[in-house]
Scaffold this motif. Structure first.
Motif, PDB file in Angstrom:
ATOM      1  N   THR A  20      64.833  -0.673  48.080  1.00 58.61           N
ATOM      2  CA  THR A  20      65.502   0.137  49.093  1.00 58.61           C
ATOM      3  C   THR A  20      64.796  -0.055  50.423  1.00 58.61           C
ATOM      4  O   THR A  20      63.567  -0.160  50.482  1.00 58.61           O
ATOM      5  CB  THR A  20      65.478   1.624  48.688  1.00 58.61           C
ATOM      6  OG1 THR A  20      66.132   1.757  47.417  1.00 58.61           O
ATOM      7  CG2 THR A  20      66.190   2.493  49.707  1.00 58.61           C
ATOM      8  N   ASP A 201      63.094  -3.510  40.337  1.00 57.86           N
ATOM      9  CA  ASP A 201      64.075  -2.853  41.200  1.00 57.86           C
ATOM     10  C   ASP A 201      63.766  -1.362  41.262  1.00 57.86           C
ATOM     11  O   ASP A 201      63.515  -0.721  40.233  1.00 57.86           O
ATOM     12  CB  ASP A 201      65.492  -3.044  40.640  1.00 57.86           C
ATOM     13  CG  ASP A 201      65.848  -4.517  40.456  1.00 57.86           C
ATOM     14  OD1 ASP A 201      65.627  -5.299  41.392  1.00 57.86           O
ATOM     15  OD2 ASP A 201      66.339  -4.868  39.364  1.00 57.86           O
ATOM     16  N   ARG A 203      65.697   1.226  42.571  1.00 62.41           N
ATOM     17  CA  ARG A 203      66.765   2.201  42.788  1.00 62.41           C
ATOM     18  C   ARG A 203      67.408   2.781  41.519  1.00 62.41           C
ATOM     19  O   ARG A 203      67.846   3.933  41.545  1.00 62.41           O
ATOM     20  CB  ARG A 203      67.843   1.558  43.675  1.00 62.41           C
ATOM     21  CG  ARG A 203      68.954   2.503  44.090  1.00 62.41           C
ATOM     22  CD  ARG A 203      69.881   1.822  45.095  1.00 62.41           C
ATOM     23  NE  ARG A 203      71.137   2.513  45.238  1.00 62.41           N
ATOM     24  CZ  ARG A 203      71.363   3.524  46.077  1.00 62.41           C
ATOM     25  NH1 ARG A 203      70.377   3.964  46.828  1.00 62.41           N
ATOM     26  NH2 ARG A 203      72.540   4.094  46.149  1.00 62.41           N
ATOM     27  N   SER A 247      69.289  -2.309  51.507  1.00 63.40           N
ATOM     28  CA  SER A 247      68.259  -2.881  50.647  1.00 63.40           C
ATOM     29  C   SER A 247      67.691  -4.175  51.203  1.00 63.40           C
ATOM     30  O   SER A 247      68.274  -4.817  52.082  1.00 63.40           O
ATOM     31  CB  SER A 247      68.835  -3.153  49.250  1.00 63.40           C
ATOM     32  OG  SER A 247      69.420  -1.990  48.712  1.00 63.40           O
ATOM     33  N   GLY A 343      71.178  -1.796  44.548  1.00 63.05           N
ATOM     34  CA  GLY A 343      71.053  -1.986  45.986  1.00 63.05           C
ATOM     35  C   GLY A 343      71.851  -3.185  46.456  1.00 63.05           C
ATOM     36  O   GLY A 343      72.249  -4.044  45.663  1.00 63.05           O
TER      37      GLY A 343
END
Length: 393
Positions: A20, A201, A203, A247, A343
């Motif tokens: 993000t 990742d 998110r 992102s 994202g």
């Protein structure tokens, strides 16, 4: 040598983690994100002994200049390897691979690294010279045409296509649940190239269920004055919860011939067909549908021939509108979650779709039914891009 010696294939598809904006990659320039992935792909194909003919990268909001060349140099490919940068907005990364495939098919290249990169965190702040107003994005269309931001356009699309709030929230919850489960199972590990220790990742949230998503308030008016064709109404259905996040990330892969892939012993996806399309600038979220329809026609296929589908989840309203328009089996779409959970690094997202298809379609022991894969993006200004790939032995 085989008769299809110039048929383009994709091998060694890799990506960074998706962070993000202002989090994990907050201080990384866009070339600093792209270079490690390019280097990893180059290492994977180095045993072929072939020179890299070019590096083609998609990007939307970088600092200008030729990102692909800068990133190739930073990746250590050497001064003899050129690079070119593509901008088809959030379809840029997929268009970069399309262009590489076209050159391989034509015999103008034998090995190209292609993909995309975006750093929302480090994109420069620019201003219009006359007003001093901050420049936030390029115009998607000239004066006299609709030119909505993608959020209000998604709200308008949901309204005209009758996609209610509960369907959007259900899709967003599905995206998070599937991405969180895939992450926990290690399904993303092999495709991610760590960058300064970031290899996850940030998110996906398994807790992002429909009940939690229902608490989000609508983010956009149902239609701006320029788009209202039957009068704006209060409320709205598109929220931060059923939309993607800004992102940072990058993705790349090698595009070469089937013969080279076989010599390397690497599993590969053949590029069967691809297409771009234009449509109503007021409904940019629908652009993937005519592009996918054109690609299917070129491949001599129907939606029943598709076993895996990746459509950029910029907004749940968009992916649902495209799915409805094409008559897709929703079970085939974003099986491990999409951009709502992971994202949306704009210029990289189209290439990330291919990384995800490759990870599923080429994985040893995967539940693969032999059908083709589709990657497709809807693009600001009313464009779409799509590519159909199939696994080869």
């Amino acid at each position: 040598m085989s008769a299809d010696r110039h048929a383009p294939v994709i091998v060694a598809a890799r990506r960074t983690a998706i962070a993000t904006a202002s989090r994990g990659f907050a201080r990384h320039s866009v070339d600093a994100l792209a270079a490690p992935v390019i280097a990893a792909v180059a290492t994977a194909v180095a045993p072929s002994g072939l020179p890299i003919d070019d590096v083609v990268l998609g990007n939307c909001m970088g600092p200008g200049g030729d990102l692909a060349r800068v990133a190739a140099l930073r990746a250590g490919l050497g001064a003899a390897v050129p690079g070119v940068t593509v901008d088809r907005q959030c379809g840029s990364g997929l268009d970069a691979v399309l262009q590489a495939a076209s050159r391989v098919r034509a015999g103008d290249a034998a090995l190209v690294i292609a993909g995309g990169a975006e750093s929302a965190s480090t994109a420069p702040h620019r201003h219009w010279p006359d007003s001093g107003e901050r420049y936030t994005r390029a115009p998607f269309a000239p004066v006299g045409f609709p030119d909505p931001d993608m959020g209000p356009a998604a709200e308008y699309l949901a309204r005209v296509r009758g996609i209610p709030r509960h369907r959007q929230d259900e899709w967003a919850a599905r995206s998070h649940a599937r991405a969180a489960a895939a992450q926990a199972a290690g399904a993303f590990d092999a495709e991610i190239v760590p960058v300064d220790g970031v290899a996850r990742d940030d998110r996906p949230r398994a807790s992002m269920d429909v009940a939690r998503l229902a608490r989000f308030t609508p983010a956009f008016a149902p239609a701006s004055a320029s788009l209202a064709r039957d009068g704006a109404r209060p409320g709205g259905t598109v929220t931060a919860g059923n939309s993607c996040g800004f992102s940072d990330g990058a993705a790349a892969m090698a595009v070469t011939t089937g013969d080279v892939a076989r010599d390397l012993g690497l599993p590969a996806l053949r590029v069967r067909a691809a297409a771009v399309a234009g449509g109503d600038p007021a409904l940019p979220g629908l652009g993937a549908a005519p592009a996918a329809r054109a690609a299917l026609a070129r491949a001599g296929m129907t939606v029943a021939d598709l076993g895996s589908v990746e459509i950029t989840e910029a907004f749940a309203a968009q992916v649902l509108a495209v799915s409805d328009d094409l008559g897709l089996d929703e079970a085939t779409i974003s099986a491990d979650g999409g951009a709502i959970a992971l994202g949306h690094p704009w210029g990289a997202s189209g290439a990330i779709l291919l990384v995800r298809l490759a990870a599923r379609m080429l994985r040893d022991g995967a539940d693969f039914d032999g059908r083709a894969g589709l990657a497709a993006c809807s693009i600001g200004g009313g464009q779409g891009i799509a590519m159909i790939v199939e696994r080869i032995a």
